[in-house]
Design an enzyme around this catalytic site. Structure first.
Site, short mmCIF file in Angstrom:
data_model
loop_
_atom_site.label_atom_id
_atom_site.label_comp_id
_atom_site.label_asym_id
_atom_site.label_seq_id
_atom_site.Cartn_x
_atom_site.Cartn_y
_atom_site.Cartn_z
CB THR A 81 -29.68 -57.13 64.90
OG1 THR A 81 -29.13 -55.84 64.65
CG2 THR A 81 -31.03 -57.25 64.24
CG ASN A 102 -26.08 -60.26 65.19
OD1 ASN A 102 -27.18 -60.41 65.71
ND2 ASN A 102 -25.62 -59.08 64.82
P1 AMP Z 1 -26.32 -56.05 63.35
O1 AMP Z 1 -25.04 -56.59 62.80
O2 AMP Z 1 -26.57 -56.49 64.73
O3 AMP Z 1 -26.40 -54.61 63.14
O4 AMP Z 1 -27.48 -56.70 62.47
C1 AMP Z 1 -28.16 -55.97 61.49
C2 AMP Z 1 -28.36 -56.82 60.30
O5 AMP Z 1 -29.29 -57.86 60.59
C3 AMP Z 1 -28.93 -56.06 59.15
O6 AMP Z 1 -27.95 -55.93 58.16
C4 AMP Z 1 -30.09 -56.90 58.65
O7 AMP Z 1 -30.01 -57.10 57.26
C5 AMP Z 1 -29.89 -58.22 59.37
N1 AMP Z 1 -31.17 -58.89 59.62
C6 AMP Z 1 -32.27 -58.37 60.15
N2 AMP Z 1 -33.27 -59.26 60.20
C7 AMP Z 1 -32.79 -60.40 59.68
C8 AMP Z 1 -33.32 -61.68 59.44
N3 AMP Z 1 -34.57 -61.98 59.79
N4 AMP Z 1 -32.51 -62.59 58.89
C9 AMP Z 1 -31.24 -62.30 58.58
N5 AMP Z 1 -30.68 -61.11 58.76
C10 AMP Z 1 -31.43 -60.16 59.30
ZN ZN Z 2 -29.83 -54.05 65.27
ZN ZN Z 3 -26.18 -52.94 63.47
#
Ligand code: AMP
Ligand code: ZN
Ligand code: ZN
Length: 410
Positions: A81, A102
């Site tokens: 993300t 991340n």
């Molecule tokens: P992933 O682990 O790559 O799927 O990341 C998704 C997670 O990123 C979700 O659980 C969101 O809550 C988190 N997320 C999205 N935008 C933000 C942000 N601006 N700050 C912190 N966490 C975020």
């Molecule tokens: Zn994502």
């Molecule tokens: Zn994810």
């Protein structure tokens, strides 16, 4: 003398007429320029895999495809993300903007960046490149951002004109975000943003919990489809709706990870070789100086993973020139995770962007888009696309607008 006077009158008449003609030209030009002002709304639906629309009931995304642009986005590696949203915002590969995962370790400062740690996540030193909201501000445009990763960080000393802190609770609900977008687009012209960018956590959350092919993910996808339909229909009620471009995209796809498909690595590594281990798809290993080869040799023959020294990461992944990338990168085969903890069955992503399971949705409709369907394209191109729509000069980036010019009118 009489003839002279007569000629004089004729000349003045012609000049007057010419002035009127000039004025008409000028007014037409001004009115064309005025009507050429377009707005853009970009929505990111986290983890919305490109082919969800083939499995699930998504009438709005289908209408967008029928009347506008249909394609898919190839994420940048790793298909996570934060790296990808910031790639979309800057047009740079993660290697070049610095948010390489991340969670990652920065060997220069000894700091651990994590999207779950409000302090490092909002620390501008991690964020390189120029996000679109700063490029646009420099060139006199207004941007309003709802939760886009990176938007609550003071990059190059500046926040977007309007933004929200992700860590401030309670967060806006999905409906409040929709209301906020419609409100921003309804502002008087001198306050109205040229570009709105908004982030929604679904269908990523359901995809993780239940896998891409599940009734819960179906429900989440169908809900975001109807949410986008309601947003678009509200935008269509504005008197200048014909001037609004509407884009729906995502950061990556989602793949099924069966129970127990974890690759434990700690048992092969001596603690004195290691500075830090971070992430599971992929796993970045930061070795103690001089121990890089020992780590590599200990892992290189494991099943279901590729193990790379940082400098040997395949070129097409554009990953490894940044020293925040681990000295050793362990890239799992799709459906596996690099972790000592036995996994329960779930969905996940982060895998090689060339895998179709990692590709994301792309739809666009509006005055600048041609009805078209093009092959999936690299998400580094979105920054250039937004600059084109805003009529601004992009900063240096890794995209190329020519790769997607078939979707644009002109
Ligand atoms: P992933 O682990 O790559 O799927 O990341 C998704 C997670 O990123 C979700 O659980 C969101 O809550 C988190 N997320 C999205 N935008 C933000 C942000 N601006 N700050 C912190 N966490 C975020
Ligand atoms: Zn994502
Ligand atoms: Zn994810």
């Amino acid at each position: 003398k009489k003839i002279n006077n007569f000629a004089h009158v004729i000349i003045i008449k012609i000049m007057k007429k010419f002035k009127t003609l000039q004025l008409i030209f000028l007014m037409t030009f001004v009115s064309i320029m005025a009507s050429a002002k377009h707005y853009t709304v970009v929505i990111s639906l986290d983890g919305c895999r490109w082919d969800y629309t083939e499995w699930y009931n998504t009438p709005f995304f289908d209408t967008m495809a029928k009347e506008g642009v249909s394609s898919g986005l190839i994420p940048s590696y790793p298909s996570k993300t934060f790296p990808n949203h910031y790639t979309i915002a800057t047009g740079l590969y993660p290697d070049n903007h610095g948010i390489i995962a991340n969670e990652f370790f920065d060997p220069k400062t000894g700091l651990l960046f994590s999207l779950g740690d409000a302090k490092t996540k909002t620390d501008p030193q991690f964020y390189g490149g120029e996000p679109i909201w700063n490029t646009a501000y420099r060139q006199g445009k207004r941007i309003s951002v709802f939760y886009w990763p990176g938007s609550d960080v003071k990059v190059n000393g500046r926040y977007p004109d309007s933004f929200f802190y992700y860590d401030k609770q309670p967060r806006l609900t999905f409906s409040q975000r929709i209301e906020g977008i419609v409100h921003a687009m309804s502002l008087p012209e001198n306050k109205r943003p040229d570009l709105v960018m908004a982030y929604f956590e679904q269908p990523d959350a359901s995809g993780h919990d239940f896998g891409p092919q599940s009734k819960h993910t179906r429900k989440a996808v169908e809900q975001v489809d109807s949410l986008m339909e309601s947003l678009y229909s509200k935008l269509c009620q504005l008197p200048y709706s014909a001037d609004i471009n509407f884009i729906v995209l995502s950061d990556h796809g989602m793949a099924w990870v069966p129970q127990g498909n974890n690759i434990p690595i700690s048992k092969y590594l001596k603690p004195e070789w290691i500075r830090k281990i971070s992430g599971s798809i992929p796993c970045n290993i930061y070795a103690q100086k001089g121990c890089e080869q020992k780590v590599y040799n200990a892992l290189k023959n494991l099943d279901h993973v590729q193990v790379w020294n940082r400098k040997d990461i395949p070129h097409y992944l554009h990953f490894g020139s940044n020293e925040r990338v681990g000295d050793i990168v362990v890239n799992p085969e799709i459906g596996y995770m690099v972790t000592d903890v036995p996994t329960r069955a779930c969905g996940s992503h982060g895998f090689d962007p060339e895998l179709l399971e990692m590709h994301a949705i792309f739809r666009a409709i509006g005055p600048d888009f041609r009805h078209s369907s093009i092959p999936h394209f690299r998400n580094v191109n979105i920054y250039s696309l937004l600059c084109r729509l805003l009529k601004i000069e992009p900063a240096t980036n890794d995209g190329d607008i020519n790769e997607i010019k078939a979707i644009l009118k002109e």
